[in-house]
Write an enzyme that holds these catalytic residues in place. Structure first.
Site, PDB file in Angstrom:
ATOM      1  N   GLY A  10     -13.306 -10.871  20.756  1.00  0.00           N
ATOM      2  CA  GLY A  10     -12.326 -11.929  20.491  1.00  0.00           C
ATOM      3  C   GLY A  10     -13.002 -13.184  19.962  1.00  0.00           C
ATOM      4  O   GLY A  10     -14.095 -13.526  20.401  1.00  0.00           O
ATOM      5  N   ARG A  72     -12.748  -6.012  17.506  1.00  0.00           N
ATOM      6  CA  ARG A  72     -13.086  -5.290  18.744  1.00  0.00           C
ATOM      7  C   ARG A  72     -13.490  -3.884  18.331  1.00  0.00           C
ATOM      8  O   ARG A  72     -12.646  -3.026  18.101  1.00  0.00           O
ATOM      9  CB  ARG A  72     -11.883  -5.252  19.680  1.00  0.00           C
ATOM     10  N   ASP A 103     -18.571  -9.350  26.711  1.00  0.00           N
ATOM     11  CA  ASP A 103     -19.042  -8.142  27.409  1.00  0.00           C
ATOM     12  C   ASP A 103     -19.163  -6.898  26.514  1.00  0.00           C
ATOM     13  O   ASP A 103     -20.212  -6.243  26.511  1.00  0.00           O
ATOM     14  CB  ASP A 103     -18.142  -7.850  28.623  1.00  0.00           C
ATOM     15  N   THR A 125     -17.272 -16.255  25.121  1.00  0.00           N
ATOM     16  CA  THR A 125     -15.949 -15.790  25.559  1.00  0.00           C
ATOM     17  C   THR A 125     -15.267 -16.932  26.268  1.00  0.00           C
ATOM     18  O   THR A 125     -15.882 -17.595  27.116  1.00  0.00           O
ATOM     19  CB  THR A 125     -15.974 -14.577  26.499  1.00  0.00           C
ATOM     20  N   ASP A 127     -13.262 -16.585  28.433  1.00  0.00           N
ATOM     21  CA  ASP A 127     -13.115 -16.171  29.837  1.00  0.00           C
ATOM     22  C   ASP A 127     -14.289 -16.642  30.712  1.00  0.00           C
ATOM     23  O   ASP A 127     -14.180 -16.675  31.932  1.00  0.00           O
ATOM     24  CB  ASP A 127     -12.999 -14.647  29.940  1.00  0.00           C
ATOM     25  N   ASP A 129     -16.918 -15.162  31.602  1.00  0.00           N
ATOM     26  CA  ASP A 129     -17.297 -14.188  32.638  1.00  0.00           C
ATOM     27  C   ASP A 129     -18.567 -13.399  32.311  1.00  0.00           C
ATOM     28  O   ASP A 129     -18.874 -12.416  32.991  1.00  0.00           O
ATOM     29  CB  ASP A 129     -16.136 -13.215  32.913  1.00  0.00           C
ATOM     30  N   ARG A 171      -9.321 -12.044  31.986  1.00  0.00           N
ATOM     31  CA  ARG A 171      -9.049 -10.643  32.355  1.00  0.00           C
ATOM     32  C   ARG A 171      -9.611 -10.280  33.713  1.00  0.00           C
ATOM     33  O   ARG A 171      -8.913  -9.807  34.590  1.00  0.00           O
ATOM     34  CB  ARG A 171      -9.735  -9.720  31.345  1.00  0.00           C
TER      35      ARG A 171
HETATM   36  O1  F6P Z   1     -11.939 -11.617  25.997  1.00  0.00           O
HETATM   37  C1  F6P Z   1     -11.284 -12.798  25.784  1.00  0.00           C
HETATM   38  C2  F6P Z   1      -9.794 -12.581  25.733  1.00  0.00           C
HETATM   39  O2  F6P Z   1      -9.307 -13.804  25.239  1.00  0.00           O
HETATM   40  C3  F6P Z   1      -9.135 -12.182  27.053  1.00  0.00           C
HETATM   41  O3  F6P Z   1      -8.916 -13.224  27.937  1.00  0.00           O
HETATM   42  C4  F6P Z   1      -7.869 -11.533  26.575  1.00  0.00           C
HETATM   43  O4  F6P Z   1      -7.404 -10.594  27.518  1.00  0.00           O
HETATM   44  C5  F6P Z   1      -8.289 -10.858  25.337  1.00  0.00           C
HETATM   45  O5  F6P Z   1      -9.397 -11.566  24.836  1.00  0.00           O
HETATM   46  C6  F6P Z   1      -7.221 -10.785  24.270  1.00  0.00           C
HETATM   47  O6  F6P Z   1      -7.683  -9.996  23.233  1.00  0.00           O
HETATM   48  P1  F6P Z   1      -6.990  -9.787  21.840  1.00  0.00           P
HETATM   49  O7  F6P Z   1      -7.314 -10.995  20.995  1.00  0.00           O
HETATM   50  O8  F6P Z   1      -7.634  -8.560  21.302  1.00  0.00           O
HETATM   51  O9  F6P Z   1      -5.525  -9.654  22.080  1.00  0.00           O
END
Ligand code: F6P
Length: 341
Positions: A10, A72, A103, A125, A127, A129, A171
């Site tokens: 992301g 991704r 991750d 990220t 997040d 994490d 997440r």
């Molecule tokens: O990994 C970061 C994140 O923003 C998460 O918090 C979220 O679940 C995910 O990416 C959303 O991903 P996408 O942009 O593929 O919908």
């Protein structure tokens, strides 16, 4: 030396700062050529390259997103993915690769490093994490955005005497929920670290509204879930890459609260707003420092490491200690957010 660079997973604010630092320091200090791969690991597998020089990084410091594009895509999970990576790197005469990611990207990076490629990773990220580092690129900006949103929700909650549920990203860990929740004065913060008891949530809200308030803000991380065996039956809904279906827990929680308390309740899903727009100065500086440190690590011949903020300093940590691990919000911080209701 020809050094490859990619951003995977992301996007988030601050990536361009890291790209800029890699290019400026790599070219300017070491005389390296920087080769960009478009759209993360997918670009490496497909041989989708772009030259990265000074003209490409002009004015990118305040820009959100990533000028390289991202996806991704995990070569370690595709048949022949790692072989395709190795073939492209050889064809492009890449001697070292800098991977900026969370991750999934870091896990792939550790596998590619095991296959003999010289790799240095940079954590990003919203997040926050990624294990081994105090901060990841993008988190600080996301907390700012979420805090501002909670402030805005506050005034409308109070005017309408409503319960407002604000769903933020996160997440596996509740870093954004806990930080923005505390900064925005939320009444309740629900994080993945501690499954919540809906009966306790309802009891708390009823007591608060009976005793001294007519509105409440509940911040919920997208990965939060009710405790097993409780009176709310809910399973976290996941997409193909383990990403969480946006809004699922927020909508459901708002519904449960309204049904069980009788208080008018609304939900705000912040979603990808948290990942967009200009990075804060902190994220620009973090991205820049990580970019410089990654290039220095490459120049020193280091491999299989990730740049990490530890206190005031940027250090290098082995990728093997980071990949596949989640950095959770510590219990004392979670508790501080919960007792400040
Ligand atoms: O990994 C970061 C994140 O923003 C998460 O918090 C979220 O679940 C995910 O990416 C959303 O991903 P996408 O942009 O593929 O919908």
């Amino acid at each position: 030396m020809r050094v490859g660079l990619l951003t995977g997973g992301g996007d988030c604010p601050g990536l361009n700062a890291a790209i800029r630092a890699v290019v400026k320091h790599g070219e300017g200090t070491y005389g390296h050529s920087i080769i960009g791969f478009r759209n993360g690991w997918k670009g490496v597998v497909d041989g989708d390259v772009m030259p990265l020089g000074r003209p490409h990084i002009r004015n990118v410091l305040p820009m959100g997103g990533t000028l390289l594009g991202t996806a991704r895509f995990h070569p370690n999970e595709e048949n022949g993915g790692i072989d395709a990576v190795l073939a492209t790197l050889e064809a492009e005469r890449i001697e070292a690769l800098i991977c900026i990611g969370g991750d999934g990207t870091l896990h792939a990076a550790s596998k590619v490093a095991e296959a003999g490629v010289r790799i240095v990773a940079i954590p990003k990220t919203i997040d926050n994490d990624v294990a081994g580092t105090d901060l990841s690129i993008g988190f600080h900006t996301a907390v700012n955005i979420a805090t501002e949103a909670i402030d805005r929700v506050h005034t409308t909650a109070e005017s309408h005497n409503r319960v407002m549920v604000v769903e933020v990203m996160g997440r596996h860990a509740g870093w954004i929920a806990v930080n923005a929740g505390m900064a925005g004065g939320a009444e309740l913060v629900l994080a993945p670290e501690e499954p919540f008891d809906i009966d306790q949530v309802v009891k708390f809200l009823k007591h608060r509204h009976r005793a001294h308030a007519s509105f409440s803000i509940v911040v919920v991380a997208e990965g939060a879930s009710p405790r097993e065996g409780g009176s709310m039956d809910y399973r976290t809904q996941l997409g193909k890459f383990g990403e969480i279906v946006a809004g699922a827990i927020g909508e459901r929680l708002a519904h449960e609260i309204e049904q069980r308390t009788g208080f008018e309740t609304r939900v705000t899903i912040l979603g990808h707003v948290q990942r967009g727009g200009a990075p804060t100065p902190t994220d620009r500086i973090l991205g820049s420092r990580f970019g410089v440190a990654a290039m220095d690590a490459i120049a020193a011949g280091t491999t299989g490491v990730m740049t990490a903020l530890r206190g005031e300093h940027i250090e290098l940590v082995p990728l093997s200690e980071v990949a596949g691990r989640v950095k959770h919000v510590p219990a004392d911080m979670l508790r501080a957010a919960q007792v400040l209701a």
